[in-house]
Design a protein around this motif. Structure first.
Motif, PDB file in Angstrom:
ATOM      1  N   LYS A  12       0.832  -1.206   0.000  1.00  0.00           N
ATOM      2  CA  LYS A  12       0.000   0.000   0.000  1.00  0.00           C
ATOM      3  C   LYS A  12       0.865   1.254   0.000  1.00  0.00           C
ATOM      4  N   PRO A  13       0.589   2.167  -0.949  1.00  0.00           N
ATOM      5  CA  PRO A  13       1.348   3.414  -0.975  1.00  0.00           C
ATOM      6  C   PRO A  13       0.875   4.394   0.103  1.00  0.00           C
ATOM      7  N   PHE A  14       1.726   5.358   0.398  1.00  0.00           N
ATOM      8  CA  PHE A  14       1.372   6.475   1.279  1.00  0.00           C
ATOM      9  C   PHE A  14       0.208   7.259   0.660  1.00  0.00           C
ATOM     10  N   GLY A  15      -0.720   7.714   1.510  1.00  0.00           N
ATOM     11  CA  GLY A  15      -1.799   8.580   1.050  1.00  0.00           C
ATOM     12  C   GLY A  15      -3.020   7.875   0.520  1.00  0.00           C
ATOM     13  N   PRO A  42     -10.019  -5.389   2.079  1.00  0.00           N
ATOM     14  CA  PRO A  42      -8.807  -5.460   2.903  1.00  0.00           C
ATOM     15  C   PRO A  42      -9.061  -6.111   4.258  1.00  0.00           C
ATOM     16  N   VAL A  43      -8.044  -6.806   4.750  1.00  0.00           N
ATOM     17  CA  VAL A  43      -8.084  -7.403   6.082  1.00  0.00           C
ATOM     18  C   VAL A  43      -7.483  -6.385   7.041  1.00  0.00           C
ATOM     19  N   GLY A  44      -8.311  -5.791   7.877  1.00  0.00           N
ATOM     20  CA  GLY A  44      -7.823  -4.729   8.747  1.00  0.00           C
ATOM     21  C   GLY A  44      -7.520  -3.499   7.916  1.00  0.00           C
ATOM     22  N   ARG A  45      -6.636  -2.651   8.449  1.00  0.00           N
ATOM     23  CA  ARG A  45      -6.333  -1.434   7.710  1.00  0.00           C
ATOM     24  C   ARG A  45      -4.951  -0.915   8.084  1.00  0.00           C
ATOM     25  N   LEU A  46      -4.394  -0.193   7.140  1.00  0.00           N
ATOM     26  CA  LEU A  46      -3.223   0.629   7.417  1.00  0.00           C
ATOM     27  C   LEU A  46      -3.697   2.062   7.302  1.00  0.00           C
ATOM     28  N   ASP A  47      -3.253   2.925   8.199  1.00  0.00           N
ATOM     29  CA  ASP A  47      -3.627   4.330   8.121  1.00  0.00           C
ATOM     30  C   ASP A  47      -3.285   4.893   6.749  1.00  0.00           C
TER      31      ASP A  47
END
Length: 199
Positions: A12-15, A42-47
């Motif tokens: 996953k890229p930034f932003g 998605p499984v869970g999340r990244l900010d």
């Protein structure tokens, strides 16, 4: 109902939001140069401002196993912090620190923390804003929890604010050479084995 179970690993890229619907003027997973099946999420999340390994699947059994706090799946992060992080700060991270979570003080569980001396990842877009008078350093941090913005709160608690956060792996499933924004489909056998999940 889906005809087959599918498994994807994304760098996953930034932003980018960890969802398919744009929100607040921010880009979403739908903006990536890849078309996922309609029932894959998605499984869970990244900010939004975090990068790295994100699993997408339509396998609810896998999702539930990975997201269950009792499963204690190891998540490893590469973290760039402001300042030259020292052994004392790493020790405190390993022992657990007090952070705010949902308005209450929460003491994080024991973790693994170490100086990172490997190859620094390619620069993100946009680059981290550096302060010339303040050095930065990198560490790896492995936790078995997933509280909201936990890694950022942990490094701030020991005096080293996070500048860049990249998830390198979940259990033995690694980001490896996957480039920023790249997607790889993997088999059910591989993802279950690497994530330590019994079918």
């Amino acid at each position: 109902m889906s005809s087959e179970l599918r498994y994807f690993v994304l760098h996953k890229p930034f932003g980018i939001l960890s969802q398919f619907t744009p929100e607040g003027g921010h880009q979403s997973l739908a903006d990536l140069d890849f078309t996922f099946p309609k029932d894959v999420y998605p499984v869970g999340r990244l900010d939004q401002d975090s990068e790295g390994l994100l699993i997408l699947t339509n396998d609810n059994y896998l999702k539930n196993n990975l997201l269950d706090p009792k499963s204690e799946k190891q998540k490893t992060y590469l973290v760039q912090v402001e300042g030259e992080i020292n052994d004392e700060a790493l020790r405190r991270l390993e022992e657990g620190v007090s952070v705010k979570h949902k308005g209450k003080v929460y003491h994080t569980r024991p973790a693994e923390a170490s100086h990172f001396s490997g190859i620094i990842p390619e620069e993100r877009d946009p680059p981290v804003r550096f302060r010339k008078s303040v050095p930065t350093s990198w560490l790896t941090l492995t936790i078995i929890e997933g509280k909201n913005r936990q890694v950022r709160k942990m490094t701030a608690a020991v005096g080293f604010p996070t500048l860049r956060l990249i998830r390198l792996g979940i259990q033995n499933l690694k980001l490896n050479e996957l480039a920023i924004g790249e997607v790889q489909e993997i088999s059910k056998t591989d993802i279950y084995q690497q994530c330590g999940i019994k079918p």
